[in-house]
Design an enzyme around this catalytic site. Structure first.
Site, short mmCIF file in Angstrom:
data_model
loop_
_atom_site.label_atom_id
_atom_site.label_comp_id
_atom_site.label_asym_id
_atom_site.label_seq_id
_atom_site.Cartn_x
_atom_site.Cartn_y
_atom_site.Cartn_z
N LYS A 178 0.83 -1.21 0.00
CA LYS A 178 0.00 0.00 0.00
C LYS A 178 0.86 1.27 0.00
O LYS A 178 0.66 2.16 -0.82
CB LYS A 178 -0.93 0.00 1.23
CG LYS A 178 -1.90 -1.18 1.24
CD LYS A 178 -2.80 -1.17 2.44
CE LYS A 178 -2.09 -1.45 3.75
NZ LYS A 178 -1.50 -2.81 3.83
N THR A 179 1.83 1.31 0.92
CA THR A 179 2.69 2.49 0.99
C THR A 179 3.47 2.66 -0.32
O THR A 179 3.62 3.77 -0.84
CB THR A 179 3.67 2.35 2.19
OG1 THR A 179 2.89 2.23 3.37
CG2 THR A 179 4.60 3.54 2.30
N ASP A 231 -1.52 7.08 6.41
CA ASP A 231 -1.46 5.65 6.73
C ASP A 231 -2.34 5.39 7.95
O ASP A 231 -2.62 6.31 8.72
CB ASP A 231 0.00 5.30 7.04
CG ASP A 231 0.33 3.86 6.66
OD1 ASP A 231 -0.60 3.13 6.28
OD2 ASP A 231 1.51 3.49 6.75
N THR A 241 -5.38 -1.31 7.10
CA THR A 241 -5.45 -2.77 7.14
C THR A 241 -6.84 -3.18 7.64
O THR A 241 -7.17 -4.35 7.66
CB THR A 241 -4.39 -3.33 8.12
OG1 THR A 241 -4.47 -2.57 9.32
CG2 THR A 241 -3.00 -3.24 7.55
N ARG A 289 6.61 -8.20 1.73
CA ARG A 289 7.49 -7.83 2.85
C ARG A 289 8.07 -9.08 3.50
O ARG A 289 9.26 -9.13 3.82
CB ARG A 289 6.75 -6.99 3.89
CG ARG A 289 7.68 -6.60 5.05
CD ARG A 289 7.01 -5.81 6.14
NE ARG A 289 6.64 -4.49 5.70
CZ ARG A 289 5.46 -3.93 5.93
NH1 ARG A 289 4.53 -4.60 6.58
NH2 ARG A 289 5.21 -2.72 5.51
#
Ligand SMILES: Nc1ncnc2c1ncn2[C@@H]1O[C@H](COP(=O)(O)OP(=O)(O)OP(=O)(O)O)[C@@H](O)[C@H]1O
Ligand SMILES: [Mg+2]
Length: 343
Positions: free
Chosen positions: A70-71, A115, A164, A224
């Site tokens: 997302k980031t 965020d 999230t 990640r």
């Protein structure tokens, strides 16, 4: 002073290094951003159309489990329209004044990335609505009977928000992401393999295809995690003085308690608790989290989505239920088979 004194400790240096490693691995161009085809295509159309009309792109909401990108997408969006990315987060905006200062300090065309947007409080959300809709900031000056509202016109900006936990977002806030709401999907093993191949190149790690695929299969379909496992496996190989072959990878993953399907110890404990203490469910989230001594949010955002993705767990209106496949994964017999064995 304390922060200055400790600023050169070895630990902070290594934290700095790992941060810059993460920076190095983060895709800086669309071509490097693997997978998520439909989202990339939708964003391409949104951004290209806005550029063509010389308009500011509309606001976008990105959601999905941690570590899916997302980031990274927020960075790519800003880059695509040649804008600055200003970053903040829900918990960082404590007061209306914090948001007012962020918004009034934007330059025309900026992308504002918020965020953990589900952690914005209600009063702040309400200030955000007119800012998103009409580019206006309503601020109340003074208190009591003499209080008055002043309207400020804000520079044009695009809000990119990430969460999230979409279910925690209020309906009015959700509805204001007029550019689109996009759910990031888990990655396929081949996509994860592609990400690992690229990361290995950047980090100058030599890894054969078999080992690479093994890491990919066990990365919980998450970029990640894939990068994390690659780095840990490399450490393991370096320390044991071996190359990064399949044997080493398997040993490194076993030490990290990651199984064939990518489950970690907490994931397995979660299944075991439901099976052993609650006969496979249904059982509520809070009860499960308490039995595991974990936060509800961690269980709900991190563990459960992956277990559901693999079909090991189901969320039902009455609670969580371990599936037949879930029973089998932890070496237990599902209830129906247990019964027929007893007969
Ligand atoms: N599509 C992708 N292709 C290649 N690498 C990716 C992709 N998505 C994510 N990554 C890698 O995974 C890392 C984590 O991604 P990112 O920080 O964007 O996740 P996130 O969804 O914002 O997670 P969180 O919810 O925890 O903030 C990135 O630094 C990047 O290296
Ligand atoms: Mg993020």
């Amino acid at each position: 002073m304390k922060s200055q004194a400790s600023s050169s400790t070895e630990l902070e240096k290594s934290e700095g290094n790992s941060r810059s490693l993460d920076q190095a691995l983060r895709p800086a161009q669309w071509e490097q951003y693997v997978g998520q085809g439909p989202i990339k295509e939708n964003l391409r159309i949104l951004l290209t159309a806005a550029k063509g009309r010389k308009h500011q792109p509309e606001h976008v909401l990105l959601y999905g489990p941690p570590g899916l990108g997302k980031t990274t997408l927020a960075h790519l969006i800003a880059r695509e329209i040649g804008a600055n990315l200003r970053t903040t987060s829900g918990p960082a905006i404590e007061r209306v004044g914090d948001l007012a200062s962020i918004l009034t300090n934007l330059s025309p065309g900026d992308v504002l990335f918020v965020d953990e947007v589900h952690r914005l409080n209600k009063t702040i959300e309400e200030v955000l609505y007119p800012a998103m809709e009409a580019g206006m900031l309503d601020i109340v000056i003074g208190k009591g009977p003499s209080a008055r509202t002043v309207q400020l016109e804000l520079p044009a900006f695009t809000l990119v928000a990430a969460t999230t936990r979409i279910s925690m977002l209020s309906a009015p806030l959700r509805s204001r992401f007029s550019g689109g709401t996009f759910r990031l999907q888990y990655y396929t093993v081949d996509e994860i393999a592609e990400i690992i191949r690229r990361s290995a190149k950047i980090l100058d790690i030599e890894v054969d295809t078999e080992s690479l695929m093994e890491i990919a299969r066990r990365s919980r379909a998450t970029p990640r995690t894939a990068n994390y496992l690659l780095k840990r496996a490399r450490d393991f190989a370096d320390v044991s003085g071996t190359s990064l072959d399949i044997k080493t990878v398997k040993k490194a993953l076993a030490l990290l308690e990651i199984d064939e399907a990518g489950l970690n110890q907490t994931d397995r404990d979660l299944l075991t608790v439901i099976v052993e203490k609650f006969g496979g469910g249904p059982v509520g989230l809070k009860t499960i989290a308490a039995s595991l001594s974990e936060e509800d949010a961690t269980v709900e955002e991190v563990n459960e989505p992956y277990l559901m993705q693999l079909g090991l767990l189901e969320r039902t209106p009455r609670g969580r239920v371990v599936t037949k496949k879930g029973f089998e994964h932890i070496g237990e017999l599902p209830p129906t088979e247990k019964q027929s064995k007893l007969l």
